[in-house]
Design an enzyme around this catalytic site. Structure first.
Site, PDB file in Angstrom:
ATOM      1  CB  CYS A 112     -48.147  -4.500 -73.765  1.00  8.99           C
ATOM      2  SG  CYS A 112     -47.157  -5.570 -74.793  1.00  8.99           S
ATOM      3  CG  HIS A 235     -45.939  -3.220 -70.272  1.00  6.06           C
ATOM      4  ND1 HIS A 235     -46.142  -4.562 -70.031  1.00  6.06           N
ATOM      5  CD2 HIS A 235     -45.434  -3.137 -71.532  1.00  6.06           C
ATOM      6  CE1 HIS A 235     -45.780  -5.255 -71.103  1.00  6.06           C
ATOM      7  NE2 HIS A 235     -45.341  -4.419 -72.020  1.00  6.06           N
ATOM      8  CG  ASN A 265     -43.207  -7.450 -72.714  1.00  2.12           C
ATOM      9  OD1 ASN A 265     -44.337  -7.623 -72.271  1.00  2.12           O
ATOM     10  ND2 ASN A 265     -42.937  -6.566 -73.661  1.00  2.12           N
TER      11      ASN A 265
HETATM   12  N1  COA Z   1     -28.381 -10.270 -78.346  1.00  2.00           N
HETATM   13  C1  COA Z   1     -27.299  -9.661 -78.855  1.00  2.00           C
HETATM   14  N2  COA Z   1     -27.405  -8.632 -79.708  1.00  2.00           N
HETATM   15  C2  COA Z   1     -28.633  -8.253 -80.073  1.00  2.00           C
HETATM   16  C3  COA Z   1     -29.776  -8.866 -79.595  1.00  2.00           C
HETATM   17  C4  COA Z   1     -29.607  -9.931 -78.707  1.00  2.00           C
HETATM   18  N3  COA Z   1     -30.661 -10.593 -78.172  1.00  2.00           N
HETATM   19  N4  COA Z   1     -30.838  -8.273 -80.122  1.00  2.00           N
HETATM   20  C5  COA Z   1     -30.386  -7.307 -80.920  1.00  2.00           C
HETATM   21  N5  COA Z   1     -29.042  -7.290 -80.905  1.00  2.00           N
HETATM   22  C6  COA Z   1     -28.149  -6.411 -81.642  1.00  2.00           C
HETATM   23  C7  COA Z   1     -28.793  -5.919 -82.919  1.00  2.00           C
HETATM   24  O1  COA Z   1     -28.560  -6.821 -83.965  1.00  2.00           O
HETATM   25  C8  COA Z   1     -28.101  -4.612 -83.132  1.00  2.00           C
HETATM   26  O2  COA Z   1     -26.842  -4.842 -83.704  1.00  2.00           O
HETATM   27  P1  COA Z   1     -26.239  -3.826 -84.810  1.00  2.00           P
HETATM   28  O3  COA Z   1     -26.143  -2.514 -84.123  1.00  2.00           O
HETATM   29  O4  COA Z   1     -24.952  -4.449 -85.167  1.00  2.00           O
HETATM   30  O5  COA Z   1     -27.272  -3.814 -85.891  1.00  2.00           O
HETATM   31  C9  COA Z   1     -27.925  -4.141 -81.715  1.00  2.00           C
HETATM   32  O6  COA Z   1     -27.912  -5.254 -80.862  1.00  2.00           O
HETATM   33  C10 COA Z   1     -29.113  -3.299 -81.281  1.00  2.00           C
HETATM   34  O7  COA Z   1     -28.599  -2.349 -80.499  1.00  2.00           O
HETATM   35  P2  COA Z   1     -29.557  -1.217 -80.023  1.00  2.00           P
HETATM   36  O8  COA Z   1     -30.645  -0.984 -81.006  1.00  2.00           O
HETATM   37  O9  COA Z   1     -28.706  -0.076 -79.613  1.00  2.00           O
HETATM   38  O10 COA Z   1     -30.197  -1.912 -78.781  1.00  2.00           O
HETATM   39  P3  COA Z   1     -31.135  -1.185 -77.828  1.00  2.00           P
HETATM   40  O11 COA Z   1     -30.340  -0.569 -76.765  1.00  2.00           O
HETATM   41  O12 COA Z   1     -32.119  -0.334 -78.578  1.00  2.00           O
HETATM   42  O13 COA Z   1     -31.939  -2.375 -77.218  1.00  2.00           O
HETATM   43  C11 COA Z   1     -34.095  -3.342 -77.342  1.00  2.00           C
HETATM   44  C12 COA Z   1     -32.769  -3.136 -78.057  1.00  2.00           C
HETATM   45  C13 COA Z   1     -34.982  -4.220 -78.202  1.00  2.00           C
HETATM   46  C14 COA Z   1     -33.839  -4.036 -76.023  1.00  2.00           C
HETATM   47  C15 COA Z   1     -34.759  -1.966 -77.090  1.00  2.00           C
HETATM   48  O14 COA Z   1     -34.791  -1.252 -78.288  1.00  2.00           O
HETATM   49  C16 COA Z   1     -36.142  -2.077 -76.534  1.00  2.00           C
HETATM   50  O15 COA Z   1     -36.337  -2.516 -75.432  1.00  2.00           O
HETATM   51  N6  COA Z   1     -37.147  -1.618 -77.295  1.00  2.00           N
HETATM   52  C17 COA Z   1     -38.520  -1.707 -76.837  1.00  2.00           C
HETATM   53  C18 COA Z   1     -39.001  -3.107 -77.034  1.00  2.00           C
HETATM   54  C19 COA Z   1     -40.291  -3.393 -76.310  1.00  2.00           C
HETATM   55  O16 COA Z   1     -40.457  -3.014 -75.181  1.00  2.00           O
HETATM   56  N7  COA Z   1     -41.183  -4.115 -76.976  1.00  2.00           N
HETATM   57  C20 COA Z   1     -42.382  -4.561 -76.405  1.00  2.00           C
HETATM   58  C21 COA Z   1     -43.403  -3.496 -76.360  1.00  2.00           C
HETATM   59  S1  COA Z   1     -44.796  -3.980 -75.467  1.00  2.00           S
END
Ligand code: COA
Length: 310
Positions: A112, A235, A265
């Site tokens: 990215c 980004h 993204n």
């Molecule tokens: N819908 C519903 N629930 C989901 C889900 C979805 N699409 N994706 C994950 N979950 C659940 C998981 O299973 C987890 O459940 P659990 O706690 O029972 O195991 C929970 O939601 C995850 O919660 P949490 O980790 O607190 O979410 P978060 O606030 O960290 O958000 C992301 C998750 C992925 C949105 C966040 O971590 C993020 O944006 N990370 C960076 C990702 C990124 O930018 N990647 C590209 C880089 S270029």
């Protein structure tokens, strides 16, 4: 004279996939996706549109905006992790379709952060006097490497392309400073075997810290302070990560580029796509100080501080 961005272009495929569409396929909800990521819908390229097709369309748009002909290009750089083939590169495919017979061409792999890596590479060649004009494209068809059964990643990504023509600009304008970085020890948190696999929490922590630090750092390297920055183009990974970098610069909401809600993204394409919309809708003006900042798998990151205008 410094190198700057002479014209920006974009292409997004026409098919829109909404959060409601994803609710029908995987165990997720519109509410979860919106509150955790800010994404409402994304564009997905069908089987008739591959990475090079989107790259070519964005390239034509950028060349037109810059008023540069393909035969004036010295180099074509394509930042992508989803090329049509391992080789030939997307860059050589675009070179052929544009008829840019005088241009060298290669792909860049920095996930990215790839568009920023591409612009910095282009800047070196332009300021050294090697090439007058370099075309830089960020393009991804992430839909072909997303596991559509994995709710952790399937909701995040979209397809598209953005492009910029880099060349010399008038005195005082152009790329004032840049930063590039990498931390290979974090590669395990975001990688692809068959599909994209991600440790979301680790990537999130890294991104919040690095995006903010890089945004401030490029302003300082330009001899400015964060108060001099007029506009931020982060980004477009996740609205919460973007907001953290905006707050670090102390900018109000309307001074940050934000298109993640409509495109998701799009990895290497997200910064030029978003900037293209900003220019079309009048949010960036000549002589504005703008900061572009990105991060991605690798882990990689990069930033640019630009005084806008030709
Ligand atoms: N819908 C519903 N629930 C989901 C889900 C979805 N699409 N994706 C994950 N979950 C659940 C998981 O299973 C987890 O459940 P659990 O706690 O029972 O195991 C929970 O939601 C995850 O919660 P949490 O980790 O607190 O979410 P978060 O606030 O960290 O958000 C992301 C998750 C992925 C949105 C966040 O971590 C993020 O944006 N990370 C960076 C990702 C990124 O930018 N990647 C590209 C880089 S270029």
């Amino acid at each position: 004279m410094k190198a700057g961005l002479l014209g920006i272009g974009k292409f997004v495929p026409p098919t829109i996939v909404t959060n409601a569409d994803l609710e029908k396929r995987i165990d997720t909800s519109d509410e979860w996706i919106r509150t955790r990521t800010g994404i409402q819908e994304r564009r997905i390229a069908d089987e008739t549109i591959d990475t090079s097709d989107m790259a070519y369309e964005a390239a034509k748009d950028a060349l037109e905006a810059a008023n540069i002909r393909p035969d004036q290009l010295g180099l074509i750089l394509v930042a992508t992790v989803t090329p049509d083939y391992t080789f030939p590169s997307v860059a050589t495919m675009v070179q052929e379709r544009l008829g840019a017979t005088g241009a060298a061409a290669m792909d860049i792999s920095a996930a990215c952060a790839g568009f920023i890596y591409g612009i910095v590479t282009a800047k070196q060649f332009v300021e050294a006097g090697t090439y007058d004009y370099v075309l830089v494209i960020g393009v991804e068809k992430l839909s072909k490497i997303v596991n559509w059964e994995d709710r952790n990643t399937a909701v995040l990504f979209g397809d598209g392309a953005g492009a910029a023509v880099v060349g010399k600009v008038s005195e005082g304008r152009g790329i004032l400073s840049f930063e590039l970085g990498a931390d290979g020890s974090g590669g395990k948190h975001l990688h692809r075997k068959e599909f994209i696999e991600m440790n979301g929490r680790e990537v999130f922590k890294f991104a919040v810290r690095q995006m903010g630090e890089t945004a401030v750092s490029v302003a300082e390297k330009a001899g400015l302070t964060k108060d001099d920055v007029d506009y931020l183009v982060p980004h477009q990974a996740n609205i919460r990560i973007m907001e953290a970098s905006r707050e670090r610069l102390g900018l109000p909401t309307e001074k940050m580029s934000s298109t993640v809600h409509k495109y998701g993204n799009t990895s290497a394409a997200s910064i030029p796509i978003s900037l293209s919309d900003d220019l079309a809708e009048g949010r960036v003006k000549d002589d504005d100080i703008i900061v572009l900042v990105g991060f991605g798998g690798g882990l990689t990151w990069g930033g640019l501080c630009i005084k806008w205008g030709k």
